[in-house]
Scaffold this motif. Structure first.
Motif, PDB file in Angstrom:
ATOM      1  N   VAL A   1     -45.287  29.619  47.546  1.00  8.99           N
ATOM      2  CA  VAL A   1     -44.995  28.533  46.611  1.00  8.99           C
ATOM      3  C   VAL A   1     -43.551  28.093  46.835  1.00  8.99           C
ATOM      4  CG1 VAL A   1     -44.911  27.800  44.193  1.00  8.99           C
ATOM      5  CG2 VAL A   1     -46.633  29.457  44.935  1.00  8.99           C
ATOM      6  N   VAL A   2     -43.377  26.957  47.490  1.00 14.10           N
ATOM      7  CA  VAL A   2     -42.026  26.495  47.832  1.00 14.10           C
ATOM      8  C   VAL A   2     -41.496  25.482  46.822  1.00 14.10           C
ATOM      9  CG1 VAL A   2     -42.369  26.939  50.281  1.00 14.10           C
ATOM     10  CG2 VAL A   2     -42.958  24.690  49.339  1.00 14.10           C
ATOM     11  N   GLY A   3     -42.328  25.097  45.879  1.00 15.90           N
ATOM     12  CA  GLY A   3     -41.889  24.173  44.830  1.00 15.90           C
ATOM     13  C   GLY A   3     -42.816  24.261  43.639  1.00 15.90           C
ATOM     14  N   ALA A   4     -42.259  24.066  42.461  1.00 10.57           N
ATOM     15  CA  ALA A   4     -43.070  24.083  41.244  1.00 10.57           C
ATOM     16  C   ALA A   4     -42.541  23.030  40.285  1.00 10.57           C
ATOM     17  CB  ALA A   4     -43.046  25.463  40.576  1.00 10.57           C
ATOM     18  N   ALA A   5     -43.449  22.424  39.554  1.00 11.36           N
ATOM     19  CA  ALA A   5     -43.064  21.393  38.594  1.00 11.36           C
ATOM     20  C   ALA A   5     -43.945  21.489  37.361  1.00 11.36           C
ATOM     21  CB  ALA A   5     -43.186  20.004  39.206  1.00 11.36           C
ATOM     22  N   ILE A   6     -43.380  21.122  36.235  1.00 15.09           N
ATOM     23  CA  ILE A   6     -44.128  20.966  34.990  1.00 15.09           C
ATOM     24  C   ILE A   6     -44.545  19.506  34.900  1.00 15.09           C
ATOM     25  CG2 ILE A   6     -43.987  21.043  32.473  1.00 15.09           C
ATOM     26  CD1 ILE A   6     -41.853  23.242  32.801  1.00 15.09           C
ATOM     27  N   THR A   7     -45.808  19.260  34.627  1.00 15.16           N
ATOM     28  CA  THR A   7     -46.295  17.897  34.476  1.00 15.16           C
ATOM     29  C   THR A   7     -46.909  17.743  33.086  1.00 15.16           C
ATOM     30  OG1 THR A   7     -48.455  18.443  35.450  1.00 15.16           O
ATOM     31  CG2 THR A   7     -46.725  17.696  36.945  1.00 15.16           C
ATOM     32  N   GLY A   8     -47.494  16.591  32.833  1.00 12.13           N
ATOM     33  CA  GLY A   8     -48.097  16.362  31.521  1.00 12.13           C
ATOM     34  C   GLY A   8     -47.050  16.126  30.449  1.00 12.13           C
ATOM     35  N   SER A   9     -47.456  16.320  29.208  1.00 18.07           N
ATOM     36  CA  SER A   9     -46.584  15.999  28.075  1.00 18.07           C
ATOM     37  C   SER A   9     -45.341  16.868  28.020  1.00 18.07           C
ATOM     38  CB  SER A   9     -47.372  16.139  26.763  1.00 18.07           C
ATOM     39  OG  SER A   9     -47.914  17.443  26.631  1.00 18.07           O
ATOM     40  N   HIS A  10     -45.424  18.116  28.501  1.00 20.52           N
ATOM     41  CA  HIS A  10     -44.253  19.004  28.469  1.00 20.52           C
ATOM     42  C   HIS A  10     -43.128  18.485  29.364  1.00 20.52           C
ATOM     43  CE1 HIS A  10     -45.734  22.374  26.041  1.00 20.52           C
ATOM     44  NE2 HIS A  10     -46.907  22.167  26.610  1.00 20.52           N
ATOM     45  N   ALA A  11     -43.480  17.724  30.399  1.00 15.19           N
ATOM     46  CA  ALA A  11     -42.456  17.216  31.304  1.00 15.19           C
ATOM     47  C   ALA A  11     -41.554  16.199  30.626  1.00 15.19           C
ATOM     48  CB  ALA A  11     -43.116  16.590  32.526  1.00 15.19           C
TER      49      ALA A  11
ATOM     50  N   PRO B   1     -43.548  13.881  42.675  1.00 17.28           N
ATOM     51  CA  PRO B   1     -44.169  13.201  41.527  1.00 17.28           C
ATOM     52  C   PRO B   1     -44.912  11.934  41.927  1.00 17.28           C
ATOM     53  CG  PRO B   1     -41.807  12.776  41.576  1.00 17.28           C
ATOM     54  CD  PRO B   1     -42.071  13.783  42.656  1.00 17.28           C
ATOM     55  N   HIS B   2     -45.977  11.646  41.185  1.00 13.37           N
ATOM     56  CA  HIS B   2     -46.730  10.404  41.328  1.00 13.37           C
ATOM     57  C   HIS B   2     -46.676   9.590  40.042  1.00 13.37           C
ATOM     58  CE1 HIS B   2     -48.738  11.084  45.267  1.00 13.37           C
ATOM     59  NE2 HIS B   2     -48.443  12.335  44.976  1.00 13.37           N
ATOM     60  N   GLY B   3     -45.736   9.887  39.197  1.00  9.69           N
ATOM     61  CA  GLY B   3     -45.605   9.193  37.928  1.00  9.69           C
ATOM     62  C   GLY B   3     -44.463   9.808  37.129  1.00  9.69           C
ATOM     63  N   PRO B   4     -44.267   9.362  35.900  1.00 14.89           N
ATOM     64  CA  PRO B   4     -43.120   9.804  35.105  1.00 14.89           C
ATOM     65  C   PRO B   4     -43.267  11.206  34.521  1.00 14.89           C
ATOM     66  CG  PRO B   4     -44.473   8.281  33.845  1.00 14.89           C
ATOM     67  CD  PRO B   4     -45.049   8.300  35.224  1.00 14.89           C
ATOM     68  N   THR B   5     -44.490  11.710  34.422  1.00 18.06           N
ATOM     69  CA  THR B   5     -44.681  13.010  33.772  1.00 18.06           C
ATOM     70  C   THR B   5     -44.500  14.126  34.792  1.00 18.06           C
ATOM     71  OG1 THR B   5     -47.087  12.836  34.096  1.00 18.06           O
ATOM     72  CG2 THR B   5     -46.187  12.087  31.986  1.00 18.06           C
ATOM     73  N   TRP B   6     -43.262  14.385  35.147  1.00 16.47           N
ATOM     74  CA  TRP B   6     -42.925  15.376  36.183  1.00 16.47           C
ATOM     75  C   TRP B   6     -41.537  15.926  35.899  1.00 16.47           C
ATOM     76  CZ3 TRP B   6     -45.222  17.026  40.919  1.00 16.47           C
ATOM     77  CH2 TRP B   6     -44.379  17.700  41.797  1.00 16.47           C
ATOM     78  N   ARG B   7     -41.427  17.251  35.912  1.00 19.13           N
ATOM     79  CA  ARG B   7     -40.105  17.894  35.801  1.00 19.13           C
ATOM     80  C   ARG B   7     -40.049  19.045  36.786  1.00 19.13           C
ATOM     81  NH1 ARG B   7     -38.430  21.628  31.665  1.00 19.13           N
ATOM     82  NH2 ARG B   7     -40.042  20.774  30.278  1.00 19.13           N
ATOM     83  N   THR B   8     -39.221  18.911  37.803  1.00 20.23           N
ATOM     84  CA  THR B   8     -39.124  19.933  38.839  1.00 20.23           C
ATOM     85  C   THR B   8     -38.489  21.202  38.276  1.00 20.23           C
ATOM     86  OG1 THR B   8     -38.871  18.229  40.553  1.00 20.23           O
ATOM     87  CG2 THR B   8     -38.204  20.468  41.118  1.00 20.23           C
ATOM     88  N   VAL B   9     -39.116  22.336  38.575  1.00 17.60           N
ATOM     89  CA  VAL B   9     -38.568  23.638  38.171  1.00 17.60           C
ATOM     90  C   VAL B   9     -37.792  24.246  39.329  1.00 17.60           C
ATOM     91  CG1 VAL B   9     -39.133  25.960  37.342  1.00 17.60           C
ATOM     92  CG2 VAL B   9     -40.437  23.985  36.526  1.00 17.60           C
ATOM     93  N   PHE B  10     -38.374  24.207  40.520  1.00 22.29           N
ATOM     94  CA  PHE B  10     -37.643  24.614  41.724  1.00 22.29           C
ATOM     95  C   PHE B  10     -38.292  23.940  42.927  1.00 22.29           C
ATOM     96  CE2 PHE B  10     -40.865  27.965  41.255  1.00 22.29           C
ATOM     97  CZ  PHE B  10     -41.396  28.075  42.529  1.00 22.29           C
ATOM     98  N   GLY B  11     -37.563  23.927  44.039  1.00 21.43           N
ATOM     99  CA  GLY B  11     -38.042  23.265  45.237  1.00 21.43           C
ATOM    100  C   GLY B  11     -37.448  21.874  45.374  1.00 21.43           C
TER     101      GLY B  11
END
Length: 256
Positions: A24-34, A107-117
């Motif tokens: 896992v070289v990158g992780a992101a939170i998506t959806g409403s939490h982002a 990301p493919h839209g605004p609901t994205w928050r990168t955690v690492f990577g």
């Protein structure tokens, strides 16, 4: 039912495990939490960028979710080269993990928050074309009518509900709200949604299904007319047979 604290704890555990996974070289939170728009009932949405074969990483993470998080069931939603694996955990907690090739992590839209990577630059998913939504609308109306003629009541009800969904999507597109899965429907003004009450099917019989279909077809034409009057006029003329049939059936059952 899961608590918000339990959900947040599980999300952090999963992200911690992702950082320990060399694939896992990158992780992101998506959806409403982002976007800090989550509430008490929000689920967990994550995306992992995977170096190497997706299948082996998915198999390893699936075993982990079932073993360490007591997952009850899972299923897949493919999207291009990515696979979103959807898990049901005890307490009715849904966990969605997108497994994406490392070269496409971004990301493919605004609901994205990168955690690492290092994600790719953001790419906006294109909005569904009004032409397509209108086309799905008349398609669903036609199929609902056909099912009524065949006395397939449950199938007709399904198509009427799908037609109502396209009307909502068209209204959301017109007013700048999310269009998929009725995510923007709660943002629509009452003058848009109130007429759709008449499209709800209250009984599985010919008269009621025909009435609801007539109301849904009228709502479709009304919504299309707000953006494309010429198309609405063509649809109204072509779909008039559905309305005429509705009037005939209603009159037959009411004795008028």
């Amino acid at each position: 039912m899961f608590s918000a604290g339990e959900r947040d704890s599980i999300r952090e555990r999963l992200l911690g495990l992702a950082e320990e996974d060399l694939a896992v070289v990158g992780a992101a939170i998506t959806g409403s939490h982002a976007l800090d728009g989550s509430d008490r009932w929000s689920d967990i949405d994550l995306v992992f960028g995977i170096e190497g074969p997706l299948e082996s990483a998915m198999r390893r993470w699936t075993d982990l979710l079932h073993r360490d998080f007591a997952a009850v069931h899972h299923w897949d939603l493919p999207s291009g080269s990515a696979v979103y694996r959807v898990f049901l955990l005890p307490g009715l907690l849904e966990v969605d993990i997108g497994f994406v090739p490392a070269a496409e992590f971004g990301p493919h839209g605004p609901t994205w928050r990168t955690v690492f990577g290092q994600p790719l630059p953001a790419k906006e998913d294109p909005s569904p074309a009004r032409r397509t939504l209108a086309g799905l609308g008349w398609h669903h109306a036609l199929h609902a009518w056909t099912c009524i003629q065949r006395h397939r009541w449950w199938q007709a009800e399904q198509w009427i509900a799908a037609l109502r969904g396209q009307v909502l999507a068209l209204a959301c597109l017109r007013l700048g709200h999310p269009t998929s899965h009725a995510k923007g429907a709660h943002l629509l003004p009452t003058e848009v949604t109130a007429p759709l009450n008449a499209t709800l099917v209250r009984a599985l019989d010919e008269a009621e299904l025909t009435r609801a279909l007539s109301a849904a077809t009228a709502a479709l034409i009304t919504e299309v007319a707000l953006a494309d009057a010429a198309l609405a006029a063509r649809l109204a003329a072509t779909l008039s047979d559905l309305r005429d049939d509705a009037n005939r059936v209603v009159n037959l059952h009411t004795g008028c």
